[in-house]
Design a protein around this motif. Structure first.
Motif, PDB file in Angstrom:
ATOM      1  N   ILE A 161       0.876  -1.187   0.000  1.00 14.99           N
ATOM      2  CA  ILE A 161       0.000   0.000   0.000  1.00 14.99           C
ATOM      3  C   ILE A 161       0.905   1.226   0.000  1.00 14.99           C
ATOM      4  N   THR A 162       0.703   2.108  -0.970  1.00 14.72           N
ATOM      5  CA  THR A 162       1.716   3.157  -1.209  1.00 14.72           C
ATOM      6  C   THR A 162       1.087   4.561  -1.319  1.00 14.72           C
ATOM      7  N   PRO A 163       1.916   5.607  -1.112  1.00 15.69           N
ATOM      8  CA  PRO A 163       1.433   6.993  -1.132  1.00 15.69           C
ATOM      9  C   PRO A 163       1.716   7.685  -2.470  1.00 15.69           C
ATOM     10  N   TRP A 164       1.270   8.928  -2.543  1.00 13.90           N
ATOM     11  CA  TRP A 164       1.271   9.671  -3.804  1.00 13.90           C
ATOM     12  C   TRP A 164       2.512  10.525  -4.045  1.00 13.90           C
ATOM     13  N   ASN A 165       3.402  10.633  -3.059  1.00 15.01           N
ATOM     14  CA  ASN A 165       4.451  11.658  -3.222  1.00 15.01           C
ATOM     15  C   ASN A 165       5.582  11.247  -4.163  1.00 15.01           C
ATOM     16  N   CYS A 187      -0.605  -4.930  -5.245  1.00 14.40           N
ATOM     17  CA  CYS A 187      -0.321  -3.521  -4.971  1.00 14.40           C
ATOM     18  C   CYS A 187      -1.606  -2.707  -4.962  1.00 14.40           C
ATOM     19  N   LYS A 188      -1.709  -1.813  -3.989  1.00 11.15           N
ATOM     20  CA  LYS A 188      -2.829  -0.853  -3.950  1.00 11.15           C
ATOM     21  C   LYS A 188      -2.200   0.527  -4.000  1.00 11.15           C
ATOM     22  N   PRO A 189      -2.131   1.115  -5.218  1.00  9.67           N
ATOM     23  CA  PRO A 189      -1.492   2.436  -5.371  1.00  9.67           C
ATOM     24  C   PRO A 189      -2.380   3.549  -4.781  1.00  9.67           C
ATOM     25  N   PRO A 190      -1.812   4.753  -4.646  1.00 11.17           N
ATOM     26  CA  PRO A 190      -2.561   5.862  -4.049  1.00 11.17           C
ATOM     27  C   PRO A 190      -3.660   6.382  -4.982  1.00 11.17           C
ATOM     28  N   GLU A 191      -4.790   6.724  -4.405  1.00  6.20           N
ATOM     29  CA  GLU A 191      -5.923   7.182  -5.227  1.00  6.20           C
ATOM     30  C   GLU A 191      -5.659   8.560  -5.846  1.00  6.20           C
ATOM     31  N   GLN A 192      -4.777   9.359  -5.230  1.00  2.00           N
ATOM     32  CA  GLN A 192      -4.506  10.701  -5.778  1.00  2.00           C
ATOM     33  C   GLN A 192      -3.686  10.621  -7.069  1.00  2.00           C
ATOM     34  N   GLY A 226      -7.804  -0.664   0.063  1.00  4.51           N
ATOM     35  CA  GLY A 226      -6.632  -0.724   0.956  1.00  4.51           C
ATOM     36  C   GLY A 226      -6.950  -1.516   2.214  1.00  4.51           C
ATOM     37  N   GLN A 227      -8.088  -1.190   2.811  1.00  7.31           N
ATOM     38  CA  GLN A 227      -8.472  -1.887   4.051  1.00  7.31           C
ATOM     39  C   GLN A 227      -8.701  -3.374   3.774  1.00  7.31           C
ATOM     40  N   ALA A 228      -9.332  -3.701   2.631  1.00  5.65           N
ATOM     41  CA  ALA A 228      -9.588  -5.107   2.291  1.00  5.65           C
ATOM     42  C   ALA A 228      -8.279  -5.877   2.142  1.00  5.65           C
ATOM     43  N   PHE A 240       3.962  -1.078   3.791  1.00  9.56           N
ATOM     44  CA  PHE A 240       3.187   0.166   3.673  1.00  9.56           C
ATOM     45  C   PHE A 240       4.109   1.368   3.726  1.00  9.56           C
ATOM     46  N   THR A 241       3.841   2.342   2.883  1.00 11.78           N
ATOM     47  CA  THR A 241       4.435   3.674   3.034  1.00 11.78           C
ATOM     48  C   THR A 241       3.277   4.654   3.068  1.00 11.78           C
ATOM     49  N   GLY A 242       3.267   5.495   4.087  1.00  9.16           N
ATOM     50  CA  GLY A 242       2.182   6.461   4.205  1.00  9.16           C
ATOM     51  C   GLY A 242       2.187   7.102   5.581  1.00  9.16           C
ATOM     52  N   SER A 243       1.032   7.531   6.002  1.00 10.82           N
ATOM     53  CA  SER A 243       0.961   8.297   7.249  1.00 10.82           C
ATOM     54  C   SER A 243       1.015   7.377   8.465  1.00 10.82           C
ATOM     55  N   THR A 244       1.457   7.938   9.566  1.00 11.55           N
ATOM     56  CA  THR A 244       1.546   7.177  10.811  1.00 11.55           C
ATOM     57  C   THR A 244       0.151   6.736  11.252  1.00 11.55           C
ATOM     58  N   GLU A 264       6.784   2.384   6.538  1.00 13.10           N
ATOM     59  CA  GLU A 264       7.599   3.588   6.302  1.00 13.10           C
ATOM     60  C   GLU A 264       6.646   4.764   6.473  1.00 13.10           C
ATOM     61  N   LEU A 265       6.803   5.520   7.566  1.00  8.32           N
ATOM     62  CA  LEU A 265       5.760   6.492   7.923  1.00  8.32           C
ATOM     63  C   LEU A 265       6.270   7.934   7.853  1.00  8.32           C
ATOM     64  N   GLY A 266       5.683   8.770   8.656  1.00  9.57           N
ATOM     65  CA  GLY A 266       5.940  10.198   8.545  1.00  9.57           C
ATOM     66  C   GLY A 266       7.183  10.653   9.307  1.00  9.57           C
ATOM     67  N   GLY A 267       7.393  11.961   9.311  1.00 11.19           N
ATOM     68  CA  GLY A 267       8.549  12.506  10.017  1.00 11.19           C
ATOM     69  C   GLY A 267       8.366  13.986  10.356  1.00 11.19           C
ATOM     70  N   VAL A 297       7.829  15.258   1.140  1.00  9.43           N
ATOM     71  CA  VAL A 297       8.865  14.240   1.278  1.00  9.43           C
ATOM     72  C   VAL A 297       8.834  13.801   2.736  1.00  9.43           C
ATOM     73  N   CYS A 298       8.814  12.492   2.962  1.00  5.88           N
ATOM     74  CA  CYS A 298       8.638  12.015   4.341  1.00  5.88           C
ATOM     75  C   CYS A 298       9.780  12.456   5.243  1.00  5.88           C
ATOM     76  N   PHE A 299      11.006  12.596   4.692  1.00  5.60           N
ATOM     77  CA  PHE A 299      12.136  13.003   5.538  1.00  5.60           C
ATOM     78  C   PHE A 299      12.455  14.493   5.375  1.00  5.60           C
ATOM     79  N   GLU A 395       4.069  19.075  14.251  1.00 11.59           N
ATOM     80  CA  GLU A 395       3.300  18.136  13.429  1.00 11.59           C
ATOM     81  C   GLU A 395       3.840  18.088  12.005  1.00 11.59           C
ATOM     82  N   GLU A 396       3.678  16.928  11.374  1.00 12.61           N
ATOM     83  CA  GLU A 396       4.112  16.802   9.987  1.00 12.61           C
ATOM     84  C   GLU A 396       3.162  17.599   9.088  1.00 12.61           C
ATOM     85  N   ILE A 397       3.698  18.536   8.306  1.00 12.06           N
ATOM     86  CA  ILE A 397       2.857  19.383   7.445  1.00 12.06           C
ATOM     87  C   ILE A 397       2.786  18.795   6.036  1.00 12.06           C
TER      88      ILE A 397
END
Ligand code: NAD
Length: 492
Positions: A161-165, A187-192, A226-228, A240-244, A264-267, A297-299, A395-397
């Motif tokens: 499950i992956t993010p859009w960035n 794979c479940k790519p990001p909807e954005q 994604g949940q399924a 998974f890469t995405g939000s915490t 792999e989450l936020g920062g 960018v997560c980092f 907070e992560e912006i």
């Protein structure tokens, strides 16, 4: 079967997923609206898969795994096929880079860098297929003569499950080690930003390079497809890469069948500039640590600590870099900063700017939307002189917004660096090698960059401490989460 069913207008409709080696019409009837972030225009609609599409994709991946169609190929053959996949994607590098610019808004140079990097990832893990092996051990077995060894075996069916960035690059970061380990993957790519994954599925269907069911791609929304995938009892591991926040949901979902989970989450990564640093290099590097890819960018180096004596000089320097940067469409070669990915992301970042102002930070530069169309925001620099515990500092912006704060030297670094729930990236700028390595030791984060920022390489593990994640991607450590160790004992 053609995936695009309406290519006559500027707006496309994609109605299929890539399942079991072919393009399969979506069972889910919801649609994902796809926007061009540089203009805000609707450019297409993609079918959103539901739990039934995920069931079909998992069944295809399961069959591929259980019938050993991939695993029974020799290691050399699997290595050659993974390498070949990279070469074939490379022949479409320009096309994929254009898709990423159109979908995500990133500048073309950044998109090309992403495509290069993912091809290197496939090459790196192609090379690892022939190096996966176990150990033999000398047992102390009460006079019994026992021959023992371990083997490294694939964990099974993987859900990614992956993010859009960095859409395609992150997707391939999951696919490469998974298939190198011998797993099959859904794979479940990001909807954005679904377009690069859709195109990859079309090409995989056309090439017929890999066994059916080895790689499957189902587009859809996180709460549904994604949940399924995360809940599915036939999935052995989720990467998974995405939000915490979503990462925590996936841990709960994994409890049903004790899936292995890599996150792999936020920062909220700190950058420290000491007063002995080479400011000619440190200032632009600190600026790009936050402004690159519009801060998505997560980092991203979003907390900038500047030694007190040089605070004004450095913050003005970073603001000047921001002011000089050219915002525009990622297709314009002059563009240094593209738009944010979506209206939702723009609203989120603007609300942080407002909160920074209302909580008393000094706005040094930026903070405004740019242009009259698309999702652009100026690079933004805040000073938080008293190091107040305000939202923009904590907070992560996920936007081009940096909060600069003064610090008084190495004695303060540990407390300041680690005063966050995250631990992903960090930067240290100094000309004193002892200060640099002492700082590296004190910071609780998965990555420390000294006199540079954001360098990544497939040979180096990447991941986070604390709530920035579980496990590592890239390097030898990056394949370990896709493997199980089996211990075998034989009485001689
Ligand atoms: P997100 O967590 O909202 O979404 C990521 C993915 O999870 C998407 O594919 C989404 O559809 C899916 N998802 C959402 N809810 C779900 C659910 N309930 N079950 C299953 N899947 C679900 O994150 P985002 O907004 O797309 O991306 C931004 C975040 O990603 C930031 O927090 C950023 O720091 C993080 N990120 C981390 C890294 C890293 O390597 N550490 C890299 C890039 C982005």
């Amino acid at each position: 079967m053609a995936n695009v069913i309406d290519d006559s207008s500027a707006s496309k409709t994609w109605n299929s997923h890539f399942i079991g080696g072919g393009l399969t019409p979506s069972i889910g009837t919801d649609m994902i609206d796809v926007y061009d972030p540089a203009t805000g225009e609707l450019v297409g609609r993609a079918a959103a898969g539901n739990a039934k599409d995920i069931d079909d994709a998992v069944a295809a991946a399961r069959e591929c795994f259980d019938k050993r169609t991939w695993r029974n190929k020799t290691a050399h053959d699997r290595a050659a096929l993974i390498w070949e996949l990279g070469e074939r994607i490379g022949k479409h590098a320009d096309e994929f880079a254009e898709i990423e610019v159109r979908d995500n808004g990133m500048p073309m140079m950044f998109a090309k860098g992403n495509i290069n990097s993912l091809i290197n990832g496939l090459r790196y893990y192609a090379g690892m297929v022939t190096k996966l092996h176990g150990i033999t051990a000398d047992l102390s077995g009460n006079g019994r003569e026992i021959h023992s060894y371990t083997s490294s075996e694939p964990v099974g069916v993987v859900g990614a499950i992956t993010p859009w960035n960095a859409p395609l690059a992150v997707l391939i970061n999951k696919i490469a080690p998974a298939i190198a380990a011998g797993c099959s993957i859904v794979c479940k790519p990001p909807e954005q930003t679904p377009q690069s994954a859709i195109r990859l599925g079309e090409l995989l269907a056309e090439w017929k390079l890999l066994p059916e069911g080895l790689i499957n791609i189902v587009n859809g929304f996180g709460y549904d497809a994604g949940q399924a995938l995360a809940d599915h009892p036939d999935v052995d591991k989720v990467t998974f890469t995405g939000s915490t926040a979503v990462g925590k949901k996936l841990i709960q979902a994994s409890a049903g069948n004790l899936k292995r989970v890599t996150l792999e989450l936020g920062g909220k990564s700190p950058v420290f500039i000491f007063d002995d640093a080479d400011l000619e290099k440190a200032v632009p590097a600190a600026a790009m640590a936050i402004f690159a890819n519009s801060g998505q960018v997560c980092f991203a180096g979003s907390r900038l600590y500047i030694q007190r004596g040089i605070f004004d000089k450095v913050i003005q320097g970073v603001a000047k870099v921001g002011e000089s940067m050219r915002l525009g469409s990622g297709f314009d070669p002059q563009t240094q900063i593209g738009p944010l990915v979506s209206q939702q992301q723009l609203s989120r970042v603007m609300s942080y700017v407002e909160s920074g102002i209302s909580e008393g930070a000094e706005l040094i530069f930026g903070g405004k939307q740019h242009g009259d169309k698309g999702y652009f925001i100026q690079p933004t620099v805040f000073a938080n002189h008293d190091r107040k515990a305000i939202r923009i500092a904590e907070e992560e912006i996920f936007g081009p917004v940096v909060t600069a704060m003064p610090f008084d030297g190495l004695d303060e670094l540990e407390a300041l660096a680690n005063n966050t729930e995250y631990g992903l990236g960090s930067g240290v700028f100094t000309s004193n090698v002892s200060t640099a390595h002492r700082a590296a030791k004190l910071i609780r984060a998965g990555n420390v960059w000294i006199n540079c920022y954001g360098i990544l390489d497939k040979a180096m593990p990447f991941g986070g401490f604390k709530q920035s994640g579980w496990g590592r991607e890239a390097g030898f450590e990056g394949i370990a989460p896709f493997l199980e160790t089996k211990s075998v004992y034989t009485m001689l």
